[in-house]
Design an enzyme around this catalytic site. Structure first.
Site, PDB file in Angstrom:
ATOM      1  N   ASP A 233     -20.709 -62.351   4.355  1.00  0.00           N
ATOM      2  CA  ASP A 233     -20.861 -63.609   5.064  1.00  0.00           C
ATOM      3  C   ASP A 233     -21.049 -63.465   6.560  1.00  0.00           C
ATOM      4  O   ASP A 233     -20.444 -62.620   7.204  1.00  0.00           O
ATOM      5  CB  ASP A 233     -19.648 -64.506   4.784  1.00  0.00           C
ATOM      6  CG  ASP A 233     -19.664 -65.018   3.358  1.00  0.00           C
ATOM      7  OD1 ASP A 233     -20.692 -65.590   2.964  1.00  0.00           O
ATOM      8  OD2 ASP A 233     -18.673 -64.811   2.634  1.00  0.00           O
TER       9      ASP A 233
ATOM     10  N   GLU B 214     -21.211 -75.026  -5.532  1.00  0.00           N
ATOM     11  CA  GLU B 214     -20.539 -73.723  -5.583  1.00  0.00           C
ATOM     12  C   GLU B 214     -19.307 -73.857  -4.710  1.00  0.00           C
ATOM     13  O   GLU B 214     -19.421 -74.173  -3.522  1.00  0.00           O
ATOM     14  CB  GLU B 214     -21.414 -72.635  -4.950  1.00  0.00           C
ATOM     15  CG  GLU B 214     -22.669 -72.291  -5.694  1.00  0.00           C
ATOM     16  CD  GLU B 214     -23.504 -71.288  -4.896  1.00  0.00           C
ATOM     17  OE1 GLU B 214     -23.035 -70.791  -3.846  1.00  0.00           O
ATOM     18  OE2 GLU B 214     -24.621 -71.010  -5.315  1.00  0.00           O
TER      19      GLU B 214
END
Lengths: 282, 395
Positions: A61, A50
């Protein structure tokens, strides 16, 4: 037609093992350094990569990926670098997807982005902040370009909504192991296995587990019940603040042990999930 | 102008662009907002707090001496600065804190720029016995040190955010990360009309009391509707609050004043509508400051409360359909208006609010004596005394 990603996941199912998927942001630690890191992952036995699109406001995140994305943006990484990195991975024969927040796609042009991913040999895009309600334009563009639309579901996703979200997903379903942001954790939450079981009730698509999976032991555990194991922050940690060559040595060591652990997981007989075929792009 | 209840879209703006983990909580919130809007006991409880705690209704002050500098236009100030905690922010916070109690959650988090929303959140949390954590950009903790101390005195934990530009946008990112992680026990008291559905609708509904009161007060005082309504716009909560009851009154001009910083031409500003273009930030589509790849560009303003690269989606829609106008006001224009209000009316406004006052000076000169301008005096300037003293060389 199947995407490379679908072929890889199908093959892993055939071998009664989970696929190993690695995440790294384009441009981190540099554009070229990222490509070398991807080579290391592929050579160490990762089944797919990815490629993260570094973004200024990464609300999903934790500190590690934030820092990596920040570094990539400070290096001046642009859309063309993300696509170039994707192209590099697919040229090396890897199944590769891009993971990105939504705004960069919208600003690039929705149709144009889907097309550019396909052009670079990419199998699809993971869109962690594109909600079901807003997803239609992207799904149409992705279908036209023949790429996978990979959506994330969470432990808090209701059964009714699981049905809806998995209904517009292709390639694999990204199961967030816990309620939280990306990052390394000391253990994989129990909620991951429960979520995978709930997804199996409504979908035959492969299910990959991500968020907080960082050690070989955790990878082995997840590989016993999921079709894919996604590792991100732990890989990035090997490269953060280090000289590139030294960092890549550490990365290789970790990557090899993650690959070995994933392949050594004790899985139930293929009857449970393996009998059902991975489905192609709808 | 009501957004669709299920998706929260205002034309092409708004919606939800958030991690799936938050959807269930947003659904719960949207449902609760719809139910409580018409729930008598909730409405009564909130209304009681408005009257006995925050000091509503806020008064309307006619600014006769300030009007001399506005082309002789009649100037009416809606005094949200007189609310408990010193700004309009308390209206929304009391509403959301009461909702938190009803949801059975014990912890609230908030983001803050100037510190006004953080102080209001810390206040409501103290009043209702909730744990409170406020995320604030490190840069803002320095320029708004007084408000940091206020929040801590009120028992809140203030977390300085060191990511990105270290201002409001990064504080929102950090609050969202906390919320994704702790959503089962925690409510996120978002402080403006931005963010994913239902926040833009819900926060507006808690602030429309400003416009509802002002409309009646202006009618009583002047016998007519105002010529124009002006308010500063960062995320846009005080502006939408005072605009909302006037949206269907086509004769009334609605003007939002954005932070023009050093001037739009310098690129150093915080004017999302006047100087940005549509995109997705913090969970909704709206106008925003961004580069060609969609990376958010850092905003610049002397006012911490307006120093935000986005704006609420309803404003984006009002702008597109031509119902509201959005003008940039530079730091310099805002500070001139700030000084003028201090000296002509004996009112020290927040620097945010001074942008609306600067807009009134411009508009008054354009319209002349036969006009009535209603200005939302959204906050008081105690927190800005240090910044202003330095700006004017008095420190």
């Amino acid at each position: 037609m199947q995407t490379s990603l679908e072929r890889v996941l199908h093959q892993a199912r055939g071998e009664n093992r989970a696929a190993l998927i690695g995440y790294i942001p384009a441009g981190f630690p540099t554009v070229e350094g990222c490509k070398r890191a991807i080579d290391v992952l592929i050579d160490s036995g990762f089944d797919a990569v990815e490629i993260g699109y570094p973004y200024s406001d990464p609300v999903m995140d934790g500190p590690i990926i934030q820092e990596a994305a920040d570094q990539a943006l400070r290096n001046g990484v642009k859309a063309k670098d993300v696509l170039g990195t994707l192209h590099h991975a697919t040229e090396r024969g890897a199944a590769a997807v891009v993971m990105t927040y939504w705004n960069p796609i919208e600003q690039f042009g929705v149709d144009k982005f889907a097309h550019a991913i396909a052009q670079a040999g990419g199998s699809g895009v993971i869109t962690p902040d594109l909600s079901f309600e807003q997803a239609q334009p992207w799904n149409q563009s992705a279908a036209r370009a023949g790429i996978n639309t990979i959506y994330v579901v969470a432990p808090s996703t209701t059964d009714d909504r699981l049905r809806k979200v998995t209904g517009i997903t292709s390639g694999f379903i990204y199961a967030a192991s816990l309620m939280g942001v990306t990052g390394t954790r000391t253990s994989v939450s129990n909620s991951a296995q429960e979520l995978v079981a709930r997804i199996r009730q409504v979908s035959d698509l492969p299910v990959a587990v991500g968020l907080g999976v960082s050690t070989p032991e955790q990878a082995r555990e997840v590989a016993t019940y999921a079709d894919g194991v996604i590792i991100g922050s732990a890989l990035i940690k090997e490269l953060l603040g280090k000289d590139l060559d030294k960092g890549l040595v550490g990365l290789e060591e970790l990557a090899l042990s993650l690959a070995a652990a994933t392949r050594s997981a004790n899985r139930e007989s293929p009857g449970v999930s393996g009998a059902k075929e991975a489905r192609g792009v709808k | 102008m009501t957004a669709t209840i299920d998706t929260g879209l205002f034309g092409p703006y708004g919606g939800r662009y958030v991690p799936e983990a938050l959807i269930a909580a947003l659904d719960e919130l949207a449902k609760m907002h719809q139910e409580l809007k018409n729930d008598r006991s909730f409405v009564a409880e909130l209304s009681h707090l408005h009257k006995t705690y925050s000091g509503r209704p806020s008064i309307l002050t006619e600014a006769n001496r300030f009007a001399d500098y506005c082309g002789g236009a009649r100037i009416l100030l809606k005094r949200e600065d007189l609310n408990h905690t010193g700004s309009h922010k308390i209206n929304n916070v009391l509403g959301q804190a009461l909702m938190t109690k009803r949801m059975g959650k014990k912890r609230v988090i908030a983001e803050t720029g100037a510190g006004q929303h953080g102080v209001a959140s810390a206040t409501a949390a103290a009043l209702l016995g909730l744990e409170c954590v406020v995320y604030m950009g490190e840069e803002d903790t320095k320029r708004q040190a007084l408000n940091v101390a206020r929040m801590r005195l009120l028992g809140a934990t203030v977390v300085p955010v060191t990511a990105g530009s270290r201002t409001l946008k990064d504080a929102i990112n950090e609050a969202m990360r906390d919320w994704v992680t702790n959503v089962e026990t925690t409510h996120y008291i978002l402080g403006t009309v931005a963010g994913p559905h239902p926040f833009p609708v819900m926060v507006r509904d808690f602030h429309r009391i400003i416009g509802d009161e002002a409309r009646a007060q202006v009618l009583e005082l002047t016998g007519a509707l105002p010529t124009a309504v002006l308010a500063c716009v960062g995320g846009g909560s005080n502006a939408i609050g005072i605009f909302y009851p006037f949206i269907d009154e086509k004769s009334v001009r609605l003007i939002g004043l954005e932070a023009g910083g050093d001037g739009l031409e310098t690129g150093r500003h915080a004017s999302a509508i006047s100087g940005g273009r549509p995109g997705v930030l913090h969970g909704a589509r709206s106008y925003m400051l961004q580069d060609e790849d969609g990376q958010t560009i850092e905003s610049h303003s002397i006012s911490a409360g307006l120093d935000y690269p986005g704006v609420g989606p309803e404003h984006a829609h009002l702008y597109d359909i031509g119902r509201a106008e959005y003008w940039p006001i530079t730091d310099k224009e805002a500070m001139e208006a700030f000084s003028l209000l201090c000296r002509t009316e004996g009112i020290i406004p927040a620097i945010e609010t001074a942008h609306a006052l600067a807009g009134a000076i411009k508009l008054g000169k354009e319209l002349g004596p036969n006009s009535t301008l209603l200005i939302n005096l959204s906050g008081r300037g105690d927190k800005d005394v240090q910044t202003a003293a330095e700006y004017f060389g008095m420190a």
